[in-house]
Design a protein around this motif. Structure first.
Motif, short mmCIF file in Angstrom:
data_model
loop_
_atom_site.label_atom_id
_atom_site.label_comp_id
_atom_site.label_asym_id
_atom_site.label_seq_id
_atom_site.Cartn_x
_atom_site.Cartn_y
_atom_site.Cartn_z
N ILE A 31 -11.39 -0.68 6.07
CA ILE A 31 -11.42 -2.04 4.57
C ILE A 31 -11.09 -3.51 5.14
CG2 ILE A 31 -10.01 -2.97 1.99
CD1 ILE A 31 -9.79 -0.03 2.01
N VAL A 32 -10.15 -3.69 5.68
CA VAL A 32 -9.81 -5.09 6.50
C VAL A 32 -10.72 -5.48 7.76
CG1 VAL A 32 -8.36 -6.25 8.32
CG2 VAL A 32 -7.02 -4.35 6.65
N LEU A 33 -11.16 -4.53 8.52
CA LEU A 33 -11.80 -5.27 9.81
C LEU A 33 -13.26 -5.51 8.68
CD1 LEU A 33 -12.62 -6.27 12.56
CD2 LEU A 33 -13.64 -3.44 12.05
N GLU A 34 -13.54 -4.46 7.81
CA GLU A 34 -15.34 -5.38 6.91
C GLU A 34 -14.68 -5.93 6.41
OE1 GLU A 34 -17.63 -3.07 3.30
OE2 GLU A 34 -16.71 -2.04 4.36
N GLU A 35 -13.47 -6.83 5.44
CA GLU A 35 -14.23 -7.71 4.91
C GLU A 35 -13.88 -9.46 5.75
OE1 GLU A 35 -14.22 -8.04 1.42
OE2 GLU A 35 -14.73 -5.71 1.53
N LEU A 36 -13.27 -9.20 6.43
CA LEU A 36 -12.92 -10.18 7.57
C LEU A 36 -13.95 -10.30 8.40
CD1 LEU A 36 -9.62 -9.68 9.74
CD2 LEU A 36 -9.97 -11.22 7.86
N MET A 87 0.86 -1.31 -0.24
CA MET A 87 0.15 0.29 0.22
C MET A 87 1.13 1.20 -0.20
SD MET A 87 -2.73 -0.66 -0.34
CE MET A 87 -3.63 0.49 0.31
N THR A 88 0.53 2.45 -0.78
CA THR A 88 1.64 3.28 -0.17
C THR A 88 1.21 4.52 -0.13
OG1 THR A 88 0.75 3.82 -3.46
CG2 THR A 88 1.69 5.60 -2.45
N PRO A 89 1.54 5.15 1.28
CA PRO A 89 1.60 5.68 2.49
C PRO A 89 0.77 7.23 1.64
CG PRO A 89 3.77 5.10 2.56
CD PRO A 89 2.85 4.59 0.90
N VAL A 90 -0.33 7.48 3.19
CA VAL A 90 -0.98 8.58 3.13
C VAL A 90 -0.14 10.38 3.41
CG1 VAL A 90 -3.09 9.46 3.78
CG2 VAL A 90 -2.80 7.01 3.37
N ASP A 91 0.26 10.64 2.32
CA ASP A 91 0.05 11.94 2.48
C ASP A 91 -1.35 12.91 3.47
OD1 ASP A 91 1.26 14.46 2.83
OD2 ASP A 91 1.93 14.79 0.53
N PRO A 92 -1.46 13.64 3.92
CA PRO A 92 -2.44 14.16 4.73
C PRO A 92 -2.79 15.34 4.42
CG PRO A 92 -1.15 12.40 6.08
CD PRO A 92 -0.50 12.62 5.19
N ALA A 93 -1.89 16.09 3.21
CA ALA A 93 -1.41 17.47 3.34
C ALA A 93 -2.73 16.83 1.61
CB ALA A 93 -0.13 17.96 3.50
N ASP A 123 -5.62 0.63 -5.54
CA ASP A 123 -4.52 -0.69 -3.99
C ASP A 123 -5.68 -0.86 -3.10
OD1 ASP A 123 -2.35 -0.08 -5.02
OD2 ASP A 123 -2.08 1.96 -4.33
N HIS A 124 -6.92 0.31 -3.65
CA HIS A 124 -7.78 -0.96 -2.56
C HIS A 124 -8.60 -1.58 -2.71
CE1 HIS A 124 -8.22 3.69 -0.39
NE2 HIS A 124 -7.04 2.80 0.04
N ARG A 125 -9.28 -1.67 -3.63
CA ARG A 125 -9.67 -3.15 -4.27
C ARG A 125 -9.02 -4.62 -4.43
NH1 ARG A 125 -11.40 0.95 -8.40
NH2 ARG A 125 -9.61 -0.34 -10.00
N ASP A 126 -7.51 -4.14 -4.20
CA ASP A 126 -6.78 -5.26 -4.64
C ASP A 126 -6.85 -5.40 -2.75
OD1 ASP A 126 -6.27 -5.40 -6.87
OD2 ASP A 126 -3.88 -3.90 -6.24
N LEU A 127 -6.60 -4.22 -1.50
CA LEU A 127 -6.66 -4.88 -0.53
C LEU A 127 -8.05 -5.80 0.11
CD1 LEU A 127 -5.16 -4.74 3.19
CD2 LEU A 127 -6.20 -2.27 2.72
N ARG A 128 -9.04 -5.19 -0.62
CA ARG A 128 -9.92 -6.44 0.05
C ARG A 128 -10.12 -7.18 -0.60
NH1 ARG A 128 -14.76 -3.39 2.06
NH2 ARG A 128 -14.63 -0.96 1.75
N ALA A 129 -9.13 -7.79 -2.00
CA ALA A 129 -9.40 -9.02 -2.27
C ALA A 129 -8.58 -9.69 -1.32
CB ALA A 129 -9.38 -9.48 -3.70
#
Length: 407
Positions: free
Chosen positions: A83-88, A1-7, A20-26
């Motif tokens: 996303i991790v918790l939802e998919e579990l 995963m690419t780190p988040v830049d809050p700014a 990235d998020h779809r891949d993480l869900r899968a």
């Protein structure tokens, strides 16, 4: 995963998730499928913990996905952790301690802890080798954090803190290495009590726990905590004091609410996963169960309520994504409103989903074979904890609509 830049992060959540998020869900969905509801139910029934799933999720980097990379985390945010918790949860094996350990405690320490506190706790929280619990609710305070009576006072001879009070409905204290306790100290200038957060190791003298007997089938147990002049070193205070960046005594409320927003977002994710699991079981049953000529799902009396549940879950998911992105973008004020709304919407959707799933299966919905009956009780949790839906309605009516308070 690419780190988040809050700014650079967008203030509003994207309608369509990134690749990235779809891949993480899968990937997380595949992990959950290897364990599933049968594993989760057996662990709860046998009085064990979900250690195997926790360990594997940690090795894959999922438990610390929101924590800073310099401490072994993924450098992402609550968006990815939710996303991790939802998919579990959608796979039938949610990890409740994710709400507490990396989301609340990890976030608070990462944002406000001293360098020493970060070095001591974040690597273990990131790799899953350490867990932390979170104690805020009190018998006489309920959802009113301003009525917390757990107090800390200085020992003038040593500089130690002495912490006294009670907490209830604290999850996983028996498996946590420490508990992040919300207490209050006296302001030397005004004499008024102000919020502070303390790290209390599990085996600290005077720190007693009593298990609460719950009508709830879950691996994680609930506890009442009694703190009887628990002696803590000066560095147990999160932030370490006014001279540190975390603020210690002067930043307790900021620290507290920085942890409560992720808690609400993760509770929403927990509820979404539960709702999706229940809906999937009902849809599968409605497709295959034949009473007359067609499967029961062909009848609108069965199909339309399930369609309504699906709509409610998807709407709640959008609000959860919005809340997570606002939080990760650093907009704490807007995230507070969205996180409360997300938790409310997801809790209602989950309760409706479980109820409709049980009704769709009829008598089978109450059997152990189909695994839905135990979720009737579980689906109420998100409506009650960590804050009741009525208190969320109070928040929205006051903060969003500008209506006067009744209390």
């Amino acid at each position: 995963m690419t780190p988040v830049d809050p700014a650079a992060a967008a203030v509003t959540a994207p309608v369509i998730e990134s690749q990235d998020h779809r891949d993480l869900r899968a990937a997380v969905s595949a992990l959950g499928a290897r364990y599933g509801r049968e594993y989760f139910a057996a662990v709860a029934r046998d009085g064990r913990q979900t250690d195997e799933l926790w360990t594997e999720a940690a090795k894959l980097g999922y438990l610390g996905v929101n924590l800073p990379t310099e401490y072994g985390g993924g450098g992402c945010g609550i968006t990815e952790l939710s996303i991790v918790l939802e998919e579990l949860g959608a796979a039938g094996c949610p990890l409740l301690m994710m709400v507490v350990s990396p989301a609340i405690c990890g976030t608070v320490i990462a944002r406000f802890g001293t360098t020493e506190q970060k070095q001591q706790w974040l690597p273990g929280l990131a790799d899953g080798s350490r867990k932390m619990a979170f104690g805020i609710t009190e018998p006489d305070a309920g959802s009113n954090s301003h009525r917390i009576t757990t107090t800390a006072r200085r020992d003038p001879a040593t500089g130690d803190w002495l912490l006294t009070g009670r907490k209830v409905f604290v999850s996983g204290v028996d498996i946590a290495d420490a508990t992040l306790i919300v207490g209050r100290t006296e302001d030397a200038r005004t004499g008024r009590l102000k919020a502070c957060l303390f790290i209390v190791p599990r085996d600290t003298p005077g720190f007693a726990r009593n298990r609460i007997d719950m009508e709830l089938s879950a691996p994680e147990k609930q506890f009442e905590l009694v703190l009887d002049d628990v002696r803590l070193p000066a560095d147990a205070l999160v932030g370490g004091g006014p001279s540190h960046a975390g603020g210690g005594e002067d930043a307790g409320l900021l620290q507290l609410f920085a942890g409560l927003n992720p808690e609400r977002i993760m509770t929403a994710a927990f509820a979404l996963g539960m709702g999706r699991y229940a809906l999937a079981k009902a849809v599968d049953y409605a497709r295959t169960r034949t009473v007359w000529k067609e499967p029961i799902g062909a009848h609108q009396a069965i199909a339309h309520p399930l369609a309504q549940v699906h709509i409610e879950i998807e709407l709640a998911r959008l609000m959860t994504q919005k809340a997570a992105h606002l939080y990760d973008a650093g907009d704490d004020m807007a995230a507070g409103e969205a996180a409360n709304m997300a938790k409310y919407a997801a809790a209602e959707a989950a309760a409706h989903a479980v109820d409709q799933a049980v009704h769709t299966l009829g008598g089978n919905g109450l059997t152990r074979e189909y695994g839905l009956a135990s979720m009737i009780t579980a689906s109420r949790v998100a409506r009650i904890a960590p804050v009741s839906r009525e208190m969320i309605l109070n928040f929205v009516s006051h903060q969003s609509l500008g209506l006067p308070k009744s209390y």
